[in-house]
Write a protein that holds these residues in place. Sequence first.
Motif, PDB file in Angstrom:
ATOM      1  N   ALA A 139      -1.440   3.673  -9.740  1.00 34.38           N
ATOM      2  CA  ALA A 139      -0.292   4.020  -8.907  1.00 34.38           C
ATOM      3  C   ALA A 139       0.443   2.754  -8.464  1.00 34.38           C
ATOM      4  CB  ALA A 139      -0.755   4.797  -7.680  1.00 34.38           C
ATOM      5  N   GLU A 140       1.767   2.851  -8.283  1.00 34.66           N
ATOM      6  CA  GLU A 140       2.567   1.739  -7.755  1.00 34.66           C
ATOM      7  C   GLU A 140       3.030   2.098  -6.361  1.00 34.66           C
ATOM      8  OE1 GLU A 140       5.774  -0.151  -9.662  1.00 34.66           O
ATOM      9  OE2 GLU A 140       4.581  -0.761 -11.389  1.00 34.66           O
ATOM     10  N   ILE A 141       2.830   1.170  -5.423  1.00 37.86           N
ATOM     11  CA  ILE A 141       3.231   1.413  -4.043  1.00 37.86           C
ATOM     12  C   ILE A 141       4.088   0.261  -3.542  1.00 37.86           C
ATOM     13  CG2 ILE A 141       1.133   2.731  -3.548  1.00 37.86           C
ATOM     14  CD1 ILE A 141       0.284   0.192  -1.879  1.00 37.86           C
ATOM     15  N   LEU A 142       4.690   0.455  -2.377  1.00 40.57           N
ATOM     16  CA  LEU A 142       5.462  -0.562  -1.689  1.00 40.57           C
ATOM     17  C   LEU A 142       4.609  -1.035  -0.514  1.00 40.57           C
ATOM     18  CD1 LEU A 142       8.319  -1.481  -2.332  1.00 40.57           C
ATOM     19  CD2 LEU A 142       9.130   0.018  -0.532  1.00 40.57           C
ATOM     20  N   ALA A 143       4.412  -2.354  -0.375  1.00 43.74           N
ATOM     21  CA  ALA A 143       3.540  -2.859   0.687  1.00 43.74           C
ATOM     22  C   ALA A 143       4.193  -4.043   1.390  1.00 43.74           C
ATOM     23  CB  ALA A 143       2.206  -3.282   0.102  1.00 43.74           C
ATOM     24  N   HIS A 144       3.884  -4.191   2.683  1.00 44.80           N
ATOM     25  CA  HIS A 144       4.360  -5.343   3.435  1.00 44.80           C
ATOM     26  C   HIS A 144       3.161  -6.194   3.849  1.00 44.80           C
ATOM     27  CE1 HIS A 144       3.453  -2.474   6.703  1.00 44.80           C
ATOM     28  NE2 HIS A 144       3.161  -3.566   7.397  1.00 44.80           N
ATOM     29  N   VAL A 145       3.432  -7.428   4.243  1.00 41.73           N
ATOM     30  CA  VAL A 145       2.381  -8.376   4.599  1.00 41.73           C
ATOM     31  C   VAL A 145       1.921  -8.100   6.023  1.00 41.73           C
ATOM     32  CG1 VAL A 145       1.819 -10.821   4.764  1.00 41.73           C
ATOM     33  CG2 VAL A 145       3.500 -10.059   3.119  1.00 41.73           C
ATOM     34  N   SER A 146       0.621  -8.146   6.257  1.00 34.05           N
ATOM     35  CA  SER A 146       0.095  -7.912   7.601  1.00 34.05           C
ATOM     36  C   SER A 146       0.457  -9.080   8.518  1.00 34.05           C
ATOM     37  CB  SER A 146      -1.425  -7.735   7.556  1.00 34.05           C
ATOM     38  OG  SER A 146      -2.049  -8.960   7.291  1.00 34.05           O
ATOM     39  N   GLY A 147       0.406  -8.860   9.792  1.00 34.15           N
ATOM     40  CA  GLY A 147       0.800  -9.857  10.780  1.00 34.15           C
ATOM     41  C   GLY A 147      -0.049 -11.115  10.749  1.00 34.15           C
ATOM     42  N   LYS A 148      -1.368 -10.977  10.545  1.00 35.53           N
ATOM     43  CA  LYS A 148      -2.258 -12.143  10.500  1.00 35.53           C
ATOM     44  C   LYS A 148      -1.920 -13.034   9.318  1.00 35.53           C
ATOM     45  CE  LYS A 148      -5.471 -11.557  13.729  1.00 35.53           C
ATOM     46  NZ  LYS A 148      -5.790 -12.507  14.755  1.00 35.53           N
ATOM     47  N   MET A 149      -1.590 -12.427   8.173  1.00 35.78           N
ATOM     48  CA  MET A 149      -1.243 -13.217   6.996  1.00 35.78           C
ATOM     49  C   MET A 149       0.095 -13.924   7.215  1.00 35.78           C
ATOM     50  SD  MET A 149      -2.487 -10.852   3.858  1.00 35.78           S
ATOM     51  CE  MET A 149      -2.114 -12.080   2.638  1.00 35.78           C
ATOM     52  N   ARG A 150       1.007 -13.270   7.877  1.00 39.22           N
ATOM     53  CA  ARG A 150       2.310 -13.863   8.168  1.00 39.22           C
ATOM     54  C   ARG A 150       2.154 -15.025   9.151  1.00 39.22           C
ATOM     55  NH1 ARG A 150       7.810 -10.813   8.036  1.00 39.22           N
ATOM     56  NH2 ARG A 150       6.723  -9.282   6.782  1.00 39.22           N
ATOM     57  N   MET A 151       1.286 -14.837  10.150  1.00 36.76           N
ATOM     58  CA  MET A 151       1.042 -15.861  11.153  1.00 36.76           C
ATOM     59  C   MET A 151       0.437 -17.127  10.536  1.00 36.76           C
ATOM     60  SD  MET A 151      -0.448 -14.438  14.753  1.00 36.76           S
ATOM     61  CE  MET A 151      -2.022 -15.172  14.495  1.00 36.76           C
ATOM     62  N   ASN A 152      -0.450 -16.948   9.575  1.00 34.89           N
ATOM     63  CA  ASN A 152      -1.147 -18.079   8.954  1.00 34.89           C
ATOM     64  C   ASN A 152      -0.444 -18.602   7.710  1.00 34.89           C
ATOM     65  OD1 ASN A 152      -3.329 -18.247  10.806  1.00 34.89           O
ATOM     66  ND2 ASN A 152      -4.134 -16.371   9.912  1.00 34.89           N
ATOM     67  N   PHE A 153       0.787 -18.144   7.470  1.00 37.42           N
ATOM     68  CA  PHE A 153       1.634 -18.629   6.369  1.00 37.42           C
ATOM     69  C   PHE A 153       0.959 -18.517   5.006  1.00 37.42           C
ATOM     70  CE2 PHE A 153       2.923 -21.033  10.167  1.00 37.42           C
ATOM     71  CZ  PHE A 153       4.224 -20.561  10.272  1.00 37.42           C
ATOM     72  N   ILE A 154       0.293 -17.400   4.743  1.00 40.09           N
ATOM     73  CA  ILE A 154      -0.351 -17.183   3.446  1.00 40.09           C
ATOM     74  C   ILE A 154       0.711 -16.710   2.472  1.00 40.09           C
ATOM     75  CG2 ILE A 154      -2.041 -15.812   2.200  1.00 40.09           C
ATOM     76  CD1 ILE A 154      -3.701 -15.860   4.799  1.00 40.09           C
ATOM     77  N   LYS A 155       0.895 -17.465   1.403  1.00 42.58           N
ATOM     78  CA  LYS A 155       1.925 -17.150   0.404  1.00 42.58           C
ATOM     79  C   LYS A 155       1.367 -16.173  -0.619  1.00 42.58           C
ATOM     80  CE  LYS A 155       4.808 -20.036   2.173  1.00 42.58           C
ATOM     81  NZ  LYS A 155       5.604 -19.488   3.226  1.00 42.58           N
ATOM     82  N   ILE A 156       2.204 -15.235  -1.034  1.00 43.54           N
ATOM     83  CA  ILE A 156       1.825 -14.246  -2.040  1.00 43.54           C
ATOM     84  C   ILE A 156       2.834 -14.309  -3.175  1.00 43.54           C
ATOM     85  CG2 ILE A 156       1.435 -11.814  -2.478  1.00 43.54           C
ATOM     86  CD1 ILE A 156       0.785 -11.487   0.456  1.00 43.54           C
ATOM     87  N   LEU A 157       2.338 -14.404  -4.396  1.00 36.44           N
ATOM     88  CA  LEU A 157       3.184 -14.479  -5.577  1.00 36.44           C
ATOM     89  C   LEU A 157       2.852 -13.340  -6.530  1.00 36.44           C
ATOM     90  CD1 LEU A 157       2.773 -18.297  -6.220  1.00 36.44           C
ATOM     91  CD2 LEU A 157       4.709 -17.177  -5.135  1.00 36.44           C
ATOM     92  N   ALA A 158       3.747 -13.079  -7.473  1.00 30.16           N
ATOM     93  CA  ALA A 158       3.506 -12.053  -8.486  1.00 30.16           C
ATOM     94  C   ALA A 158       2.268 -12.440  -9.289  1.00 30.16           C
ATOM     95  CB  ALA A 158       4.717 -11.916  -9.392  1.00 30.16           C
ATOM     96  N   GLY A 159       1.405 -11.469  -9.541  1.00 29.06           N
ATOM     97  CA  GLY A 159       0.181 -11.707 -10.294  1.00 29.06           C
ATOM     98  C   GLY A 159      -1.044 -11.902  -9.419  1.00 29.06           C
ATOM     99  N   ASP A 160      -0.862 -12.060  -8.105  1.00 29.01           N
ATOM    100  CA  ASP A 160      -2.005 -12.240  -7.193  1.00 29.01           C
ATOM    101  C   ASP A 160      -2.750 -10.922  -7.015  1.00 29.01           C
ATOM    102  OD1 ASP A 160      -1.353 -14.865  -6.823  1.00 29.01           O
ATOM    103  OD2 ASP A 160      -0.544 -14.612  -4.803  1.00 29.01           O
ATOM    104  N   ARG A 161      -4.077 -11.006  -6.918  1.00 32.29           N
ATOM    105  CA  ARG A 161      -4.896  -9.829  -6.592  1.00 32.29           C
ATOM    106  C   ARG A 161      -4.937  -9.703  -5.076  1.00 32.29           C
ATOM    107  NH1 ARG A 161      -7.031  -7.164 -10.154  1.00 32.29           N
ATOM    108  NH2 ARG A 161      -8.495  -6.136  -8.770  1.00 32.29           N
ATOM    109  N   VAL A 162      -4.700  -8.504  -4.558  1.00 31.27           N
ATOM    110  CA  VAL A 162      -4.652  -8.290  -3.109  1.00 31.27           C
ATOM    111  C   VAL A 162      -5.430  -7.033  -2.719  1.00 31.27           C
ATOM    112  CG1 VAL A 162      -2.446  -9.453  -2.726  1.00 31.27           C
ATOM    113  CG2 VAL A 162      -2.464  -7.042  -3.310  1.00 31.27           C
ATOM    114  N   SER A 163      -5.846  -6.998  -1.460  1.00 26.95           N
ATOM    115  CA  SER A 163      -6.418  -5.797  -0.870  1.00 26.95           C
ATOM    116  C   SER A 163      -5.330  -5.134  -0.045  1.00 26.95           C
ATOM    117  CB  SER A 163      -7.600  -6.144   0.029  1.00 26.95           C
ATOM    118  OG  SER A 163      -8.641  -6.682  -0.726  1.00 26.95           O
ATOM    119  N   VAL A 164      -5.177  -3.834  -0.205  1.00 31.24           N
ATOM    120  CA  VAL A 164      -4.107  -3.091   0.454  1.00 31.24           C
ATOM    121  C   VAL A 164      -4.714  -1.972   1.287  1.00 31.24           C
ATOM    122  CG1 VAL A 164      -2.055  -1.679   0.060  1.00 31.24           C
ATOM    123  CG2 VAL A 164      -2.562  -3.565  -1.467  1.00 31.24           C
ATOM    124  N   GLU A 165      -4.150  -1.769   2.461  1.00 37.34           N
ATOM    125  CA  GLU A 165      -4.547  -0.663   3.316  1.00 37.34           C
ATOM    126  C   GLU A 165      -3.424   0.365   3.285  1.00 37.34           C
ATOM    127  OE1 GLU A 165      -5.086  -0.766   7.886  1.00 37.34           O
ATOM    128  OE2 GLU A 165      -6.779  -1.821   6.982  1.00 37.34           O
TER     129      GLU A 165
END
Length: 71
Positions: A29-55
Amino acid sequence: MKNSGIKKEGIIVESLPNGLFRVKLNDGAEILAHVSGKMRMNFIKILAGDRVSVELSPYDEKRGRITYREK
């Protein structure tokens, strides 16, 4: 108590404006996701091709929040 979402894993397909990402889950399935606040606070960069955990939201299965980026 706040409802915890459904946790799944996937790969970033596309980066969209305003911190949104298109994520392809392991079940196909394809979904639309936004970055969580903790990741935004700690300036974690996300690029195409990265493996991520989604809630996923319990209300809308097509939207979610990225909680972790795999190394």
